[in-house]
Design a protein around this motif. Structure first.
Motif, PDB file in Angstrom:
ATOM      1  N   UNK A 139       0.945  -1.239  -0.020  1.00 16.53           N
ATOM      2  CA  UNK A 139       0.230  -0.005   0.147  1.00 16.53           C
ATOM      3  C   UNK A 139       1.093   1.292  -0.107  1.00 16.53           C
ATOM      4  N   UNK A 140       1.839   1.309   0.577  1.00 13.94           N
ATOM      5  CA  UNK A 140       2.803   2.625   0.844  1.00 13.94           C
ATOM      6  C   UNK A 140       3.484   2.736  -0.550  1.00 13.94           C
ATOM      7  N   UNK A 141       3.481   1.735  -1.479  1.00 15.75           N
ATOM      8  CA  UNK A 141       3.814   1.970  -2.760  1.00 15.75           C
ATOM      9  C   UNK A 141       3.043   2.200  -3.767  1.00 15.75           C
ATOM     10  N   UNK A 142       1.744   2.557  -3.516  1.00 18.98           N
ATOM     11  CA  UNK A 142       0.724   2.767  -4.249  1.00 18.98           C
ATOM     12  C   UNK A 142      -0.386   1.441  -4.581  1.00 18.98           C
ATOM     13  N   UNK A 143       0.085   0.328  -3.892  1.00 21.70           N
ATOM     14  CA  UNK A 143      -0.840  -0.697  -3.987  1.00 21.70           C
ATOM     15  C   UNK A 143      -1.044  -1.135  -5.869  1.00 21.70           C
ATOM     16  N   UNK A 144      -1.947  -1.945  -5.950  1.00 28.89           N
ATOM     17  CA  UNK A 144      -2.205  -2.497  -7.208  1.00 28.89           C
ATOM     18  C   UNK A 144      -1.326  -3.608  -7.431  1.00 28.89           C
ATOM     19  N   UNK A 145      -1.901  -4.351  -8.724  1.00 30.17           N
ATOM     20  CA  UNK A 145      -1.106  -5.478  -9.104  1.00 30.17           C
ATOM     21  C   UNK A 145       0.013  -5.384 -10.094  1.00 30.17           C
ATOM     22  N   UNK A 146       1.228  -6.154  -9.980  1.00 34.90           N
ATOM     23  CA  UNK A 146       2.259  -5.877 -10.724  1.00 34.90           C
ATOM     24  C   UNK A 146       2.381  -7.355 -11.572  1.00 34.90           C
ATOM     25  N   UNK A 147       2.703  -7.207 -12.675  1.00 33.58           N
ATOM     26  CA  UNK A 147       2.651  -8.275 -13.551  1.00 33.58           C
ATOM     27  C   UNK A 147       3.857  -8.527 -14.146  1.00 33.58           C
ATOM     28  N   UNK A 148       4.805  -9.730 -14.351  1.00 30.95           N
ATOM     29  CA  UNK A 148       6.080  -9.842 -14.944  1.00 30.95           C
ATOM     30  C   UNK A 148       5.817 -11.215 -15.592  1.00 30.95           C
ATOM     31  N   UNK A 149       6.448 -11.205 -16.863  1.00 37.47           N
ATOM     32  CA  UNK A 149       6.441 -12.463 -17.594  1.00 37.47           C
ATOM     33  C   UNK A 149       8.087 -13.008 -17.575  1.00 37.47           C
ATOM     34  N   UNK A 150       8.346 -14.360 -17.444  1.00 34.65           N
ATOM     35  CA  UNK A 150       9.360 -14.818 -17.532  1.00 34.65           C
ATOM     36  C   UNK A 150       9.589 -15.643 -19.159  1.00 34.65           C
ATOM     37  N   UNK A 151      10.312 -15.378 -19.727  1.00 32.93           N
ATOM     38  CA  UNK A 151      10.621 -16.187 -21.027  1.00 32.93           C
ATOM     39  C   UNK A 151      12.249 -16.773 -20.966  1.00 32.93           C
ATOM     40  N   UNK A 152      12.208 -17.656 -21.976  1.00 33.14           N
ATOM     41  CA  UNK A 152      13.759 -18.319 -21.844  1.00 33.14           C
ATOM     42  C   UNK A 152      13.895 -18.981 -23.342  1.00 33.14           C
ATOM     43  N   UNK A 153      15.071 -19.249 -23.779  1.00 38.96           N
ATOM     44  CA  UNK A 153      15.468 -19.966 -24.836  1.00 38.96           C
ATOM     45  C   UNK A 153      16.795 -20.785 -24.264  1.00 38.96           C
ATOM     46  N   UNK A 154      16.786 -22.241 -24.527  1.00 34.39           N
ATOM     47  CA  UNK A 154      18.099 -22.771 -24.541  1.00 34.39           C
ATOM     48  C   UNK A 154      18.769 -22.848 -25.844  1.00 34.39           C
ATOM     49  N   UNK A 155      20.045 -22.336 -26.192  1.00 28.97           N
ATOM     50  CA  UNK A 155      20.757 -22.422 -27.378  1.00 28.97           C
ATOM     51  C   UNK A 155      22.061 -23.440 -27.203  1.00 28.97           C
TER      52      UNK A 155
END
Length: 225
Positions: A139-155
């Protein structure tokens, strides 16, 4: 982008898995070698890139490039690419020649983020399995939902991981543009022996931030922030 969002990738460390059964197969699109992300041996030598050591970035108009630096350790930890309202933070790691890392790392990320109270969902994306992570901001940082997406590729002997933040994390159209950036990246593994999961060294191009900015601008508008 908030500092909290930009630091999301730093909260997840690669380490040995405690799971008994580990899927060590490579996770990558079938056309990786021709559509990227590329190994340095798979791209023409004359094509212009911003050279950051372990990762090379193909410049384009409107792309802003920033290096995430650990000032105490004196090393670059990640490359952040901001483009059209979204941010892609990338890191490259050493991997065995015949096996991959992303299947194991994905399980570790899920476990660690869930332990921090996040909601983690695995989805099938353009590059293969990816993770959608939702957290509630204090709440002290404004609240709300944060969304992050992880992707990766093996080379070949490496894994390239991306953390997508901003609009592209939730909007498919915006994500297409960010994934194009991801697939244009080039990984420089090098010939030196390295243990699996070790971060490939990154560096400031041209030896100085000012020189790097000039180089990026000349090559298509990418600018270190």
């Amino acid at each position: 982008m908030s500092e909290e969002q930009q630091g999301a990738a730093d909260e997840v460390e690669l380490h040995e898995s405690d799971q008994v059964e580990i899927d060590e197969s490579k996770s990558a699109p079938e056309d990786r070698a021709i559509a990227g992300p590329f190994d340095v041996t798979e791209v023409p030598a004359m094509r212009p890139y911003v050279d950051l050591g372990g990762i090379k970035v193909a410049p384009r108009e409107g792309l802003q490039l920033r290096l995430e630096v650990d000032e105490r350790a004196g090393r670059v930890l990640a490359v952040s690419l901001e483009y059209q309202g979204s941010l892609l933070q990338v890191q490259a790691f050493s991997a065995p020649k015949s096996t991959g890392l992303w299947n194991r790392v994905r399980a570790e990320v899920t476990q660690q983020m869930a332990a921090q109270g996040a909601s983690v969902t695995e989805e099938e994306g353009q590059l293969g399995p990816e993770l959608l992570v939702r957290t509630q901001a204090p709440a002290e940082q404004g609240g709300g939902e944060r969304v992050v997406r992880f992707v990766a590729v093996d080379g070949p002997r490496w894994m390239l991981r991306g953390v997508i933040m901003g609009q592209a994390a939730v909007d498919t159209g915006a994500r297409d543009g960010i994934l194009e950036l991801f697939r244009e990246l080039v990984v420089v593994r090098g010939d030196q022996p390295m243990p699996p999961s070790e971060l490939l060294p990154l560096r400031v191009p041209a030896g100085a931030q000012g020189q790097a900015q000039g180089q990026a601008e000349q090559q298509g508008g990418a600018q270190p922030a």
